[in-house]
Design an enzyme around this catalytic site. Structure first.
Site, short mmCIF file in Angstrom:
data_model
loop_
_atom_site.label_atom_id
_atom_site.label_comp_id
_atom_site.label_asym_id
_atom_site.label_seq_id
_atom_site.Cartn_x
_atom_site.Cartn_y
_atom_site.Cartn_z
N THR A 1 7.77 -12.67 14.15
CA THR A 1 8.26 -11.33 14.49
C THR A 1 7.91 -10.89 15.90
O THR A 1 8.60 -10.08 16.49
CB THR A 1 7.70 -10.29 13.51
OG1 THR A 1 6.26 -10.42 13.50
CG2 THR A 1 8.23 -10.52 12.11
N THR B 1 7.38 -13.59 7.38
CA THR B 1 7.51 -12.89 8.67
C THR B 1 6.16 -12.78 9.38
O THR B 1 5.67 -11.67 9.61
CB THR B 1 8.10 -11.48 8.46
OG1 THR B 1 7.23 -10.74 7.58
CG2 THR B 1 9.50 -11.53 7.87
N SER C 1 0.82 -1.21 0.00
CA SER C 1 0.00 0.00 0.00
C SER C 1 0.86 1.27 0.00
O SER C 1 2.03 1.23 0.36
CB SER C 1 -0.93 0.00 1.22
OG SER C 1 -0.21 -0.34 2.37
N GLY D 1 5.81 -3.54 10.86
CA GLY D 1 5.97 -4.83 10.18
C GLY D 1 6.52 -4.66 8.78
O GLY D 1 7.35 -5.47 8.32
N ASP D 2 6.10 -3.60 8.11
CA ASP D 2 6.57 -3.33 6.74
C ASP D 2 8.05 -2.97 6.74
O ASP D 2 8.82 -3.39 5.87
CB ASP D 2 5.76 -2.18 6.11
CG ASP D 2 4.26 -2.42 6.23
OD1 ASP D 2 3.84 -3.59 6.10
OD2 ASP D 2 3.51 -1.47 6.48
#
Length: 321
Positions: free
Chosen positions: A195, A157, A21, A243-244
């Protein structure tokens, strides 16, 4: 070369196709992944799966969503110009099952052209709050991730809840977590990093446990697995885009340290800590004494952390299990 020194061999160009995104303001998805990858020397080609004014944690957001046909059209344009050669594909949050299935088609086609292509997938589906897991994407994405995406992925992940969803197994202990990672390896990926988890950290309740596992098949067919545990300090705030950022930096550091998951994870998690500490400090200063920072104030301090992303001082160590 000046001074008669050796001429440095240029590093081979490494190109990433990142399908995520995009936000006009702030740092999630491609906005969180592109800058760190570029700073670390990668060429990044971005497909914006959505274009929103800002992330959806704000009171308001506006924008457009790319559908699977439009994704195919963009990819087709690259293909017609013969510039669809990639070393990595990176994907994160998606809400649409047909879009995700199209991503799988593209990855498979790119892998036919380059058998060494590495697909890094963050299978974003949900998380746990106060011990209870819930999905924040439509339920029909789970079978697509489980049956189509994970089998073509090389590095995944998931958080603990997502790892549980993908395998159908609950995790209560580290031993169970390792078994779940083995199940995920068996589905396809060579590298699995959980993660975040709600496992008890040896350093105490203020620490968060991440677990990593790298499975390699040697020339004689035997499999070797390296496993690590990382305990990092919890930061008391809700950040978006972490997270990205994590997946992008893990891509970069596993590329630079291909057979050393320990070092790759230490650099990734240490850089994360630097970014988060800088962000929370800045957010609190903006919010003022005693006030809770808002979404805008908690946007990751990405540009300000350039040096830490490029060359992170190792402040979090990993333990080899």
């Amino acid at each position: 070369a000046r001074g008669g020194g050796a001429v440095m061999e240029p590093e081979r160009e490494c190109r990433v196709l990142s399908i995520q995104s995009h936000v006009v303001r702030g740092y999630v998805g491609n906005k969180a992944a592109t800058f760190p990858l570029q700073v670390l020397g990668f060429e990044v080609d971005t497909v914006n799966s959505v274009q929103f004014s800002n992330h959806t944690g704000y009171a308001h957001w506006k924008g457009q969503v790319l559908n699977s046909d439009e994704l195919h059209e963009l990819y087709d344009g690259l293909k017609l110009n013969k510039v669809n050669q990639y070393d990595y594909v990176l994907t994160g949050y998606t809400r649409d099952a047909s879009f995700l299935a199209m991503v799988v088609d593209i990855v498979q086609e790119l892998k036919q052209q380059n058998s060494n292509l590495v697909y890094v997938c963050d299978p974003v589906m949900g998380d746990k709050w106060n011990g209870e897991g819930s999905m924040y994407v439509p339920k029909d994405l789970l079978p697509v991730y489980r049956d189509k995406v994970v089998p073509v992925a090389d590095i995944i992940t998931p958080n603990q809840f997502e790892a549980e969803l993908l395998t159908g197994r609950k995790i209560h202990t580290e031993k169970e977590a390792l078994e779940v990672m083995d199940m995920l390896h068996a589905m396809g990926p060579e590298t699995v990093v959980i993660t975040s988890s709600d496992l008890q950290a040896t350093l105490g309740n203020d620490y968060l446990i991440a677990l990593g596992s790298h499975r390699k098949t040697k020339a004689d067919g035997t499999k070797v697995t390296q496993r690590i545990r990382v305990e990092s300090p919890k930061v008391d705030a809700v950040f978006v885009g972490t997270g990205d950022l994590f997946a992008a930096m893990l891509l970069a550091w596993t590329h630079k340290h291909p057979n050393n998951l320990k070092v790759a994870c230490e650099k990734t998690v240490s850089a994360m800590q630097h970014v988060l500490q800088r962000t929370i400090k800045s957010a609190k200063a903006q919010a003022g004494e005693g006030n809770k920072p808002n979404s805008a104030q908690l946007e990751l301090r990405m540009v300000q952390s350039k040096k830490d992303i490029e060359n992170p001082e190792i402040i979090v160590k990993a333990t080899v299990l």
